[in-house]
Design an enzyme around this catalytic site. Structure first.
Site, PDB file in Angstrom:
ATOM      1  CB  SER A  36      32.840  15.787 -30.333  1.00  0.00           C
ATOM      2  OG  SER A  36      32.282  15.601 -31.615  1.00  0.00           O
ATOM      3  CE  LYS A  54      34.639  21.670 -27.943  1.00  0.00           C
ATOM      4  NZ  LYS A  54      34.834  21.245 -29.318  1.00  0.00           N
ATOM      5  CG  HIS A  91      35.758  16.631 -27.013  1.00  0.00           C
ATOM      6  ND1 HIS A  91      34.861  17.391 -26.285  1.00  0.00           N
ATOM      7  CD2 HIS A  91      35.462  16.858 -28.316  1.00  0.00           C
ATOM      8  CE1 HIS A  91      34.045  18.029 -27.118  1.00  0.00           C
ATOM      9  NE2 HIS A  91      34.394  17.713 -28.352  1.00  0.00           N
TER      10      HIS A  91
END
Ligand SMILES: *Cc1c(COP(=O)(O)O)cnc(C)c1O
Length: 393
Positions: free
Chosen positions: A188, A246, A216
């Protein structure tokens, strides 16, 4: 009197802690940031282009997702009203869990309140005091929390260091009942990928379970299917967790795995059992996001393309994900760099210890499909002229 005395010592404690942090420039502040659209925000009365969001696909403001959230709210209400095992499992959950399993290539999936709740509950539901948990040193904070809650033994391996991982397994594996290897799929704060294919081989040869945190990865790596899908290969990762907050644009966490594992989690995982189910709007939003990702592979590739364009312009190592770190080292210098970019109209939040290791304070720049190439080029130009020049002095 007692109550007044206790409150005073509590406040004194908090104040002293804050002053200590302030002195080291480590006090954090919550700043209201008003979103205007997929990439622009207002902060401290200033209009800024946001290069710090994890909304990689610009879904936060996508009309189809907003519509899905509103319709779900109209139909099922604003909240789920109870934990998933009581009455909190509204009909949209089954659809989302099926869709997540499909995109990740697993038998089943289970949705949690958040990614943090997923990691902090999942690891202790699988591992106990007789077990060994091996964690990459740069893995996310909630993985470390989950590992600690197992009561088992934790060993940290050097970042992406396969020989260190192998060495730890050789030395320690036989002393434990079960072993799990946990790593971020996409890191990250550094944006690099874990060598998952090789870790999976090592895991197999030591009868260790492998879990990746793909917070991610989903939506932006491997045609949107995540870090277990690299160079057209489907890698063997039995435990794939991630977040819906995200690239997916909304909120929530999930685990994709085999049927028995998912059934066990639904029965035994405390952060699943004792926490309220996600609101219908969040679940519907995630389904709509997966529709868009699956129907448009070019969209999933776009944030990484922009990140590569940026790293090319600055002669940085080629981006592997939509996250590009610009490591400046010193905390004060990094804070000044963030302020400078803000003055120039760009929001790039400085990241400092303890979020990242001591001496590696950085600007963490993230790219969204909604950014325009001209915005990326302008940011690169300012960084080349004002920051990289500075650091050479
Ligand atoms: C953000 C993040 C999480 C936590 O997910 P939330 O849904 O925000 O709670 C977990 N792991 C990694 C690697 C993350 O970046």
């Amino acid at each position: 009197m007692d109550i007044i005395y206790a409150t005073t010592s509590l406040n004194t404690f908090a104040q002293r802690k804050l002053s200590e942090l302030e002195k080291k420039n480590l006090r954090r502040h919550v700043t209201v940031t008003k979103p205007l659209n997929a990439v622009e925000v207002i902060r401290d009365n200033k209009r800024l282009i946001n290069f710090s969001s994890n909304d990689y696909l610009g879904f936060n403001h996508h009309p189809a997702l907003k519509k899905a959230a509103i319709e779900a709210t109209e139909r099922y209400g604003v909240g789920s009203g109870a934990s998933r095992l009581v009455t909190g499992t509204h009909p949209l959950f089954n659809e989302l869990e099926g869709r997540l399993a499909k995109i990740k290539g697993t038998d089943d999936a289970v949705v949690f309140g958040s990614g943090f709740l997923t990691n902090s509950g999942l690891i202790p539901a699988l591992m106990g005091p007789e077990d060994l948990i091996l964690v990459d040193e740069l893995a996310h904070a909630c993985i470390y929390l989950g590992a600690r809650l197992t009561g088992g033994t934790q060993q940290i391996f050097r970042h992406n260091d396969l020989s260190h991982l192998r060495e730890l397994l050789k030395t320690h594996r036989r002393k434990y009942r079960h072993t799990i290897i946990v790593t971020d799929g996409v890191f990250s704060m550094d944006g690099d990928l874990a060598p998952i294919a090789k870790i999976a081989d090592i895991a197999d040869s030591f009868d260790s379970w492998l879990m990746t945190d793909d917070a991610h990865g989903i939506g932006v790596i491997g045609e949107g299917r995540g870090s277990s899908f690299q160079n057209g290969r489907h890698l063997n990762v039995p435990l794939q967790m991630g977040t819906l907050s995200k690239a997916i644009g909304g909120y929530g966490g999930y685990l994709c795995s085999s049927k028995p594992v998912i059934d066990l989690i639904r029965t035994r995982c405390r952060t699943f059992i004792y926490s309220t189910g996600l609101p219908p709007a969040s679940v519907a939003t995630a389904i709509a996001a997966l529709d868009l990702i699956e129907s448009n592979p070019l969209l999933a590739a776009r944030p990484l393309e922009l990140a590569k364009r940026f790293t090319r312009r600055l002669n940085l190592p080629v981006a592997q994900s939509p996250i590009v770190p610009l490591i400046l080292g010193d905390t004060n210098k990094t804070l000044r760099a963030g302020n400078l970019l803000e003055e120039m109209g760009f929001l790039v939040i400085p990241i400092r210890p303890p979020t990242v290791p001591e001496g590696t304070a950085r600007l963490r720049i993230t790219f969204s499909a909604a950014h325009q190439e001209t915005q990326v080029d302008k940011l690169a130009e300012i960084i080349r002229g004002r920051l990289l020049e500075d650091s050479a002095q």
